[in-house]
Design a protein around this motif. Structure first.
Motif, PDB file in Angstrom:
ATOM      1  N   TYR A 309       1.021  -1.777   0.065  1.00 17.50           N
ATOM      2  CA  TYR A 309       0.033  -0.498   0.052  1.00 17.50           C
ATOM      3  C   TYR A 309       0.811   1.481  -0.215  1.00 17.50           C
ATOM      4  CZ  TYR A 309      -3.259  -3.702   1.772  1.00 17.50           C
ATOM      5  OH  TYR A 309      -4.203  -4.637   1.546  1.00 17.50           O
ATOM      6  N   GLN A 310       0.238   2.275  -0.955  1.00 16.99           N
ATOM      7  CA  GLN A 310       1.165   3.287  -0.842  1.00 16.99           C
ATOM      8  C   GLN A 310       0.718   4.536  -0.356  1.00 16.99           C
ATOM      9  OE1 GLN A 310       2.771   5.372  -4.752  1.00 16.99           O
ATOM     10  NE2 GLN A 310       4.233   5.664  -4.171  1.00 16.99           N
ATOM     11  N   PRO A 311       1.262   4.974   0.686  1.00  9.55           N
ATOM     12  CA  PRO A 311       0.354   6.081   0.877  1.00  9.55           C
ATOM     13  C   PRO A 311      -0.404   7.294   0.196  1.00  9.55           C
ATOM     14  CG  PRO A 311       2.533   6.424   2.223  1.00  9.55           C
ATOM     15  CD  PRO A 311       1.836   4.996   1.430  1.00  9.55           C
ATOM     16  N   ILE A 312      -1.716   7.552   0.813  1.00  9.24           N
ATOM     17  CA  ILE A 312      -1.952   9.191  -0.269  1.00  9.24           C
ATOM     18  C   ILE A 312      -2.529   9.913   0.576  1.00  9.24           C
ATOM     19  CG2 ILE A 312      -3.834   9.617  -1.578  1.00  9.24           C
ATOM     20  CD1 ILE A 312      -4.545   6.696  -2.805  1.00  9.24           C
ATOM     21  N   GLU A 324      -2.954   3.329  -2.289  1.00 10.38           N
ATOM     22  CA  GLU A 324      -3.606   2.568  -3.155  1.00 10.38           C
ATOM     23  C   GLU A 324      -3.004   0.895  -2.933  1.00 10.38           C
ATOM     24  OE1 GLU A 324      -2.571   2.929  -8.052  1.00 10.38           O
ATOM     25  OE2 GLU A 324      -1.886   4.292  -6.643  1.00 10.38           O
ATOM     26  N   ALA A 325      -3.619  -0.018  -3.466  1.00 11.61           N
ATOM     27  CA  ALA A 325      -3.054  -1.003  -3.383  1.00 11.61           C
ATOM     28  C   ALA A 325      -2.627  -1.636  -4.132  1.00 11.61           C
ATOM     29  CB  ALA A 325      -4.859  -2.133  -3.464  1.00 11.61           C
ATOM     30  N   LEU A 326      -1.482  -2.472  -4.795  1.00 13.77           N
ATOM     31  CA  LEU A 326      -0.363  -2.543  -5.876  1.00 13.77           C
ATOM     32  C   LEU A 326      -0.453  -4.618  -5.290  1.00 13.77           C
ATOM     33  CD1 LEU A 326       1.601   0.383  -5.287  1.00 13.77           C
ATOM     34  CD2 LEU A 326      -0.190   0.011  -6.759  1.00 13.77           C
ATOM     35  N   ALA A 327      -0.237  -4.822  -6.109  1.00 14.00           N
ATOM     36  CA  ALA A 327       0.003  -6.629  -6.162  1.00 14.00           C
ATOM     37  C   ALA A 327       1.301  -6.687  -6.013  1.00 14.00           C
ATOM     38  CB  ALA A 327      -0.138  -6.878  -7.446  1.00 14.00           C
ATOM     39  N   ARG A 328       1.916  -7.232  -5.664  1.00 15.12           N
ATOM     40  CA  ARG A 328       3.419  -7.704  -5.106  1.00 15.12           C
ATOM     41  C   ARG A 328       3.959  -8.712  -5.617  1.00 15.12           C
ATOM     42  NH1 ARG A 328       3.549  -3.068  -6.862  1.00 15.12           N
ATOM     43  NH2 ARG A 328       4.697  -1.126  -5.868  1.00 15.12           N
ATOM     44  N   TRP A 329       4.604  -9.376  -5.949  1.00 16.85           N
ATOM     45  CA  TRP A 329       5.217 -10.912  -6.425  1.00 16.85           C
ATOM     46  C   TRP A 329       6.750 -11.564  -6.477  1.00 16.85           C
ATOM     47  CZ3 TRP A 329       4.678 -13.545 -11.569  1.00 16.85           C
ATOM     48  CH2 TRP A 329       4.243 -15.070 -11.283  1.00 16.85           C
ATOM     49  N   GLU A 330       6.376 -12.066  -4.891  1.00 20.58           N
ATOM     50  CA  GLU A 330       8.047 -13.508  -4.575  1.00 20.58           C
ATOM     51  C   GLU A 330       7.398 -14.494  -5.367  1.00 20.58           C
ATOM     52  OE1 GLU A 330      10.540 -11.540  -4.240  1.00 20.58           O
ATOM     53  OE2 GLU A 330      10.341  -9.604  -3.862  1.00 20.58           O
ATOM     54  N   ARG A 362      -7.714  -8.378  -0.448  1.00 17.03           N
ATOM     55  CA  ARG A 362      -7.188  -8.390   0.520  1.00 17.03           C
ATOM     56  C   ARG A 362      -7.249  -6.329   0.676  1.00 17.03           C
ATOM     57  NH1 ARG A 362      -2.593 -11.717   0.791  1.00 17.03           N
ATOM     58  NH2 ARG A 362      -4.083 -13.699   0.848  1.00 17.03           N
ATOM     59  N   ALA A 363      -7.250  -6.006   0.223  1.00 16.75           N
ATOM     60  CA  ALA A 363      -6.910  -4.105   0.103  1.00 16.75           C
ATOM     61  C   ALA A 363      -8.462  -3.981   0.897  1.00 16.75           C
ATOM     62  CB  ALA A 363      -7.398  -3.741  -1.538  1.00 16.75           C
ATOM     63  N   GLU A 530       4.094   0.029   1.089  1.00 15.78           N
ATOM     64  CA  GLU A 530       4.211  -1.049   2.062  1.00 15.78           C
ATOM     65  C   GLU A 530       3.759  -2.109   2.395  1.00 15.78           C
ATOM     66  OE1 GLU A 530       7.268  -0.941   3.770  1.00 15.78           O
ATOM     67  OE2 GLU A 530       7.494   0.716   3.419  1.00 15.78           O
ATOM     68  N   PRO A 531       3.804  -2.940   3.285  1.00 15.49           N
ATOM     69  CA  PRO A 531       3.093  -4.097   3.784  1.00 15.49           C
ATOM     70  C   PRO A 531       1.575  -3.586   4.457  1.00 15.49           C
ATOM     71  CG  PRO A 531       5.068  -4.845   4.355  1.00 15.49           C
ATOM     72  CD  PRO A 531       4.977  -3.154   3.560  1.00 15.49           C
TER      73      PRO A 531
END
Length: 543
Positions: A309-312, A324-330, A362-363, A530-531
């Protein structure tokens, strides 16, 4: 259209590579004066008069090499020799199997000839169809001295024509494209419509990249000329991928077409009205995309992606207003897979919808938890794709997700890329209206990068616009970018829209945006993605 198998006057038999009957329809059994169980596994040549058997075998051997012809053969029926019309068609270019059509002479024979034509010709464009093209390619590949180029060509944005003008207009575009391609071909070349808006062109005697590029450029230029459809001048473009077949490289027809399509997909990743010739880079890209697709399917099934999540920030109040919710993949095998790498694959492989569902669920769950523990009235923003907005029951699905996690609709903001809204069809418009009726805020992402007309803002239920970071980066240092940001903020305010700026990295940018009247902002100056637990801690500390 009635299938060949079901036509009353036409008998249909499928033969294996040895000419034995694999299966047949009831009409074929009747015409051969027998039953299907008795005929299966028999050689068809045994059922005709001896002197006709050789002509039949020659016709089978010639399938795909020369134009097939209708034969008149004799079969023993009801104690006498009966005259049957018979035609042979290729089923598969690689295994030798064929289809045989037969009927009594008279009206049935005419139907055989029409059915035979259907197996070879695309009904809309009258071009060759895919089976006939594959047969032609196999024959050319078998000739070691033949060099040629295979061009996979796709009409760009035909769906926009279908959605705005109707499928009849889309069909008219395809016919015009087919005519223009045919006009460029030499007698030794070939063109087929293989599916939907996909064509394949075989250019004989082409052995170099330069020669292939010249031929393809002429094709794309011809297609790009204005065409009259429904009284409108349409400017249609196409993209292409090229596979060169040389004396040293003789793969199968299916492999050649696949490699040309790989080059086409790589070209489309770079934009529209482009082409690429298949090479090691394209091969590497295609292999990588397949690995990413396979791993992404597995990751979605196993719930191994995560959401950051990037803060607004509320620029006037100086506090966090949302994220803003952003998909991340490891991935255990691929390592860190960036959105720039996996999102195009998701779009092309039908994985956007499950990916959006995962991120949205999730968001919504995380935002509901933040609001409960911190007491902060915060919203969460999620991106929707064109595929998402074309889905049936989209609003119902999202309403169910909100209800299951206890998040009020006003706390969810859905961001949509501007080009989707410009090209919105009736279903997209209905989905937008249904979402708005739920109380969800809708906004335009990357605002300003795709505008050719702003009239759509008056007709679509939009609540906010997000200024693209490419304009924010030059704010205060580039006169044109500053003027664009000022104009966007002014336009949005005149329409009572909230303005969000993305890509804020310097204090000067944030100060100028605040002075111009921008409402919200995000970027590395405000915070990185951030998580969920880090976001929760930040909200509790600020609350």
């Amino acid at each position: 259209m009635t299938s060949l198998h079901d036509q009353e006057l036409v008998g249909v038999l499928w033969l294996d590579a040895d000419g034995r009957i694999e299966h047949l329809n009831d009409r074929a059994a009747t015409l051969l004066d027998s039953t299907a169980p008795k005929l299966v596994a028999r050689l068809l040549a045994e059922l005709v008069r001896d002197r006709d058997a050789e002509a039949l075998e020659q016709a089978i051997a010639a399938v795909g090499v020369e134009p097939s012809r209708t034969l008149v053969l004799h079969v023993h029926r009801a104690g006498a020799w009966a005259h049957l019309g018979m035609a042979v068609c290729r089923i598969n270019a690689t295994d030798g199997r064929v289809m045989v059509l037969l009927a009594d002479r008279g009206p049935g024979l005419a139907q055989v000839e029409e059915a035979q034509r259907q197996t070879r010709v695309d009904a809309l464009t009258q071009l060759q169809n895919r089976p006939l093209l594959v047969g032609l390619l196999e024959d050319r590949l078998a000739a070691d001295d033949r060099t040629f180029a295979v061009v996979a060509l796709n009409v760009d944005r035909l769906r926009a024509v279908n959605d705005s003008l109707g499928h009849a207009s889309g069909d008219a575009v395809l016919v015009t494209v087919a005519d223009r391609l045919q006009a460029l071909l030499r007698p030794e070349d070939a063109v087929a419509r293989v599916a939907g808006d996909d064509f394949v062109v075989v250019c004989d005697g082409v052995s170099t990249r330069a020669h292939a590029s010249s031929r393809v450029e002429r094709m794309l230029d011809a297609i790009a000329q204005p065409m009259q459809v429904e009284g409108l001048d349409l400017h249609i473009t196409a993209s292409a991928g090229v596979m060169l077949v040389t004396n040293h490289d003789r793969p199968s027809a299916d492999v050649v077409i696949t490699q040309a399509n790989d080059a086409l997909a790589a070209a489309k990743q770079q934009g529209q009205a482009r082409f690429l010739v298949h090479d090691d880079d394209v091969r590497t890209t295609a292999t990588d995309r397949l690995r990413v697709e396979t791993s992404l399917r597995r990751a979605l099934a196993d719930q191994r992606l995560r959401v950051a999540y990037q803060p607004i920030r509320d620029l006037r109040a100086g506090r966090i207003a949302g994220a803003e919710a952003l998909a991340r993949w490891e991935d255990p095998e691929l390592g860190t897979v960036t959105p720039e790498r996996f999102m195009p694959v998701a779009r092309d492989s039908g994985l956007v919808e499950p990916l959006t569902r995962f991120v949205l669920d999730r968001a919504v769950a995380d935002a509901a938890a933040w609001r409960a523990t911190s007491g902060v009235d915060i919203h969460v923003a999620v991106n929707l794709s064109a595929q998402d907005l074309s889905r049936r029951n989209l609003a119902t699905e999202i309403a169910t997700t909100l209800s299951s996690h206890g998040l009020p609709p006003r706390a969810l903001r859905l961001e949509i890329v501007e080009t989707i809204l410009v090209e919105a069809d009736d279903r997209v418009r209905r989905n937008l209206s249904d979402l708005r009726d739920l109380g969800i805020s809708l906004g335009i992402d990357d605002f300003g990068t795709g505008w050719s007309s702003m009239s759509y803002l008056k007709h679509l239920p939009v609540d906010f616009v997000k200024i693209d970071k490419s304009f924010v980066m030059g704010l205060g240092t580039d006169r044109e970018d500053t003027a664009i940001v000022r104009a966007v903020v002014g336009l949005a305010k005149s329409l009572d829209l909230t303005v969000v700026a993305e890509g804020i990295e310097h204090p000067t940018q944030m100060r100028l945006l605040t002075e111009l009247g921008c409402d919200l902002g995000q970027g590395f100056l405000i915070g990185h993605a951030e998580p969920a637990d880090v976001m929760a801690a930040s909200l509790q500390a600020s609350g």
